[in-house]
Enzyme design. Structure first.
Site, mmCIF file in Angstrom:
data_model
loop_
_atom_site.group_PDB
_atom_site.id
_atom_site.type_symbol
_atom_site.label_atom_id
_atom_site.label_comp_id
_atom_site.label_asym_id
_atom_site.label_seq_id
_atom_site.Cartn_x
_atom_site.Cartn_y
_atom_site.Cartn_z
ATOM 1 N N LYS A 37 14.912 -6.619 19.255
ATOM 2 C CA LYS A 37 13.461 -6.536 19.032
ATOM 3 C C LYS A 37 12.710 -7.124 20.230
ATOM 4 O O LYS A 37 13.309 -7.826 21.056
ATOM 5 C CB LYS A 37 13.099 -7.278 17.744
ATOM 6 C CG LYS A 37 13.409 -8.768 17.771
ATOM 7 C CD LYS A 37 13.222 -9.407 16.387
ATOM 8 C CE LYS A 37 13.563 -10.882 16.411
ATOM 9 N NZ LYS A 37 13.547 -11.483 15.066
ATOM 10 N N ARG A 131 9.570 -15.358 3.452
ATOM 11 C CA ARG A 131 8.849 -14.508 4.403
ATOM 12 C C ARG A 131 8.923 -13.070 3.894
ATOM 13 O O ARG A 131 7.920 -12.513 3.474
ATOM 14 C CB ARG A 131 9.470 -14.668 5.798
ATOM 15 C CG ARG A 131 8.774 -13.861 6.874
ATOM 16 C CD ARG A 131 9.297 -14.172 8.269
ATOM 17 N NE ARG A 131 10.666 -13.760 8.490
ATOM 18 C CZ ARG A 131 11.296 -13.837 9.675
ATOM 19 N NH1 ARG A 131 10.645 -14.322 10.735
ATOM 20 N NH2 ARG A 131 12.542 -13.450 9.804
ATOM 21 N N TYR A 264 -7.718 -21.890 41.649
ATOM 22 C CA TYR A 264 -8.830 -22.031 40.701
ATOM 23 C C TYR A 264 -9.028 -23.485 40.313
ATOM 24 O O TYR A 264 -8.063 -24.234 40.134
ATOM 25 C CB TYR A 264 -8.543 -21.232 39.430
ATOM 26 C CG TYR A 264 -8.685 -19.740 39.602
ATOM 27 C CD1 TYR A 264 -9.883 -19.167 40.023
ATOM 28 C CD2 TYR A 264 -7.618 -18.891 39.306
ATOM 29 C CE1 TYR A 264 -10.011 -17.803 40.163
ATOM 30 C CE2 TYR A 264 -7.737 -17.517 39.439
ATOM 31 C CZ TYR A 264 -8.940 -16.970 39.869
ATOM 32 O OH TYR A 264 -9.056 -15.621 40.004
ATOM 33 N N MET A 313 -3.425 -15.011 37.007
ATOM 34 C CA MET A 313 -2.947 -13.907 36.193
ATOM 35 C C MET A 313 -1.786 -13.163 36.869
ATOM 36 O O MET A 313 -0.826 -12.778 36.212
ATOM 37 C CB MET A 313 -4.093 -12.931 35.891
ATOM 38 C CG MET A 313 -3.717 -11.881 34.855
ATOM 39 S SD MET A 313 -5.034 -10.714 34.497
ATOM 40 C CE MET A 313 -6.169 -11.709 33.554
HETATM 41 C C1 LIG Z 1 14.741 -12.274 15.081
HETATM 42 C C2 LIG Z 1 15.705 -12.197 13.969
HETATM 43 C C3 LIG Z 1 17.073 -12.460 14.198
HETATM 44 C C4 LIG Z 1 17.609 -12.995 15.507
HETATM 45 O O1 LIG Z 1 17.271 -14.341 15.610
HETATM 46 P P1 LIG Z 1 17.844 -15.292 16.762
HETATM 47 O O2 LIG Z 1 17.524 -16.655 16.299
HETATM 48 O O3 LIG Z 1 17.141 -14.914 18.017
HETATM 49 O O4 LIG Z 1 19.306 -15.024 16.850
HETATM 50 C C5 LIG Z 1 17.952 -12.251 13.139
HETATM 51 N N1 LIG Z 1 17.498 -11.830 11.934
HETATM 52 C C6 LIG Z 1 16.200 -11.610 11.681
HETATM 53 C C7 LIG Z 1 15.781 -11.173 10.326
HETATM 54 C C8 LIG Z 1 15.254 -11.810 12.684
HETATM 55 O O5 LIG Z 1 13.954 -11.614 12.424
#
Ligand SMILES: *Cc1c(COP(=O)(O)O)cnc(C)c1O
Length: 375
Positions: A37, A131, A264, A313
């Site tokens: 992700k 969650r 800056y 930036m």
């Molecule tokens: C992001 C995520 C992971 C991976 O987490 P890490 O701590 O980076 O290994 C695994 N499972 C879910 C549901 C996540 O949202």
């Protein structure tokens, strides 16, 4: 063509090392579902997924529909699980791209089913994070998922929220999460509700609770060779190797006199004649602006060059006084090794009051991602 003068180098040998070390911690039947992700935590999701595929990994997890589509359009063929919410009316898009959707609770399951499109799904169980997920003890709701004709349940999973903590109370909480999860999946099996592939560990679940009898583990940050913070690396027996290096180039070199200021807000005051260089990377590329501090440095020709003035930036300035033979176009290292020196993502994250997960996933689109030719 390199479109940018800053770049992110991907070390595939280190990726392979991390995959092997994480796999070796787990029971032999437990496979890795690579969490790619957020553009593979800033590394580049297509590059990383293709490399992982070469290492034998064929199951991936993303956060949302767009990320899943991006992987498919990049030619990734394995299973792709969307961990988060997808609008139920996108059911046909999920099917079109052969993406597996997480059932995030019971009303979501019914709504997704109502679009009359056959879909693969994993059930998420809430074991205490609160969650996403159906409560692990709502057996009636869990049972009902199996009556929904359009949802093919191919997995069941949960998520640990304290797996990084060594404190007894937190360990007890995590162990309760694990037992709740295993009890519910056993109950499912016993009552002929096939849970499919089961999984609960992220990176710290693998590192601290490796023996859970699951089909998959879902490492993110550890796969990329980082711990969430520096302290964890210090205390771990596991040697993860950083996959990513962040580099930029020197755009301009100039001399300033004692009493002159830089950048800056005139935040840096030279007390001596100083040789400074301007670097081709800034906070838009993901280097946090609050990393501006003369105690922080980058590497130039293997030497430490302090960051001076405020990070802008697209650029920042460094002090290269006393470093020989520096020319415009030279490469500087923000994260990674140069000579005998190494800057870890953990150290930048620690300095900025965050974790490597956030630092890395915020690295922007501008730097080119390049694969380091193996040594
Ligand atoms: C992001 C995520 C992971 C991976 O987490 P890490 O701590 O980076 O290994 C695994 N499972 C879910 C549901 C996540 O949202």
């Amino acid at each position: 063509m390199l479109k940018s003068s800053a770049f992110i180098e991907i070390n595939t040998e280190h990726l392979k090392h991390n995959v092997q070390i994480l796999s070796s911690l787990l029971p032999s039947k437990c496979k890795l579902m690579a969490v790619v992700k957020a553009n593979a935590y800033g590394h580049g999701d297509a590059i990383i997924s293709h490399q992982l595929h070469k290492l034998g990994i064929d199951t991936f997890a993303v956060a949302n529909l767009a990320e899943g589509i991006h992987l498919r359009e990049s030619g990734i063929t394995g299973d792709i699980l969307i961990l988060g919410y997808t609008l139920p009316k996108e059911a046909s898009t999920l099917a079109h791209y052969a993406l597996t959707q997480t059932i995030i609770d019971s009303s979501y399951a019914k709504e997704l089913n109502s679009y009359q499109i056959p879909l693969k799904v994993h059930i998420k169980l809430d074991t205490g994070m609160h969650r996403l997920g159906e409560s692990y003890h709502h057996f009636d709701n869990i049972k009902d998922f199996f009556q929904l004709p359009n949802l093919q349940i191919t997995g069941t999973f949960s998520h640990l929220c304290m797996a990084d903590s060594p404190f007894a109370e937190d360990v007890a909480f995590t162990q309760r999460q694990i037992s709740h999860f295993l009890e519910t999946t056993h109950w499912m099996t016993k009552n002929h509700y096939n849970p499919g592939k089961i999984h609960i560990q992220g990176s710290y679940g693998i590192l601290n609770y490796p023996d859970i009898p699951c089909d998959y583990a879902r490492p993110g940050i550890a796969l990329y060779g980082a711990f969430s913070c520096g302290n964890d690396r210090l205390h771990s027996k596991i040697n993860l190797k950083p996959v990513l290096s962040l580099k930029a180039r020197i755009a301009s070199i100039r001399q300033i006199c004692a009493g002159e200021t830089v950048g800056y807000g005139r935040a840096y005051h030279a007390t001596n004649p100083t040789t400074i260089a301007t670097v081709t990377l800034g906070y838009a590329d993901g280097l946090p602006r609050n990393f501006s501090n003369e105690e922080n440095y980058v590497l130039v020709h293997g030497k430490m060059a302090p960051i001076i003035g405020r990070i802008c930036m697209d650029q920042f300035m460094i002090d290269i006084t006393g470093i020989d033979e520096v020319h415009t176009g030279d490469i500087i290292t923000i994260i990674g090794s140069d000579g005998t020196q190494r800057i870890l993502a953990e150290s930048i994250a620690d300095h900025c009051g965050t974790i490597t997960n956030e630092l890395l996933c915020r690295l922007g689109e501008r730097p080119d991602r390049v694969i380091l030719a193996s040594a």
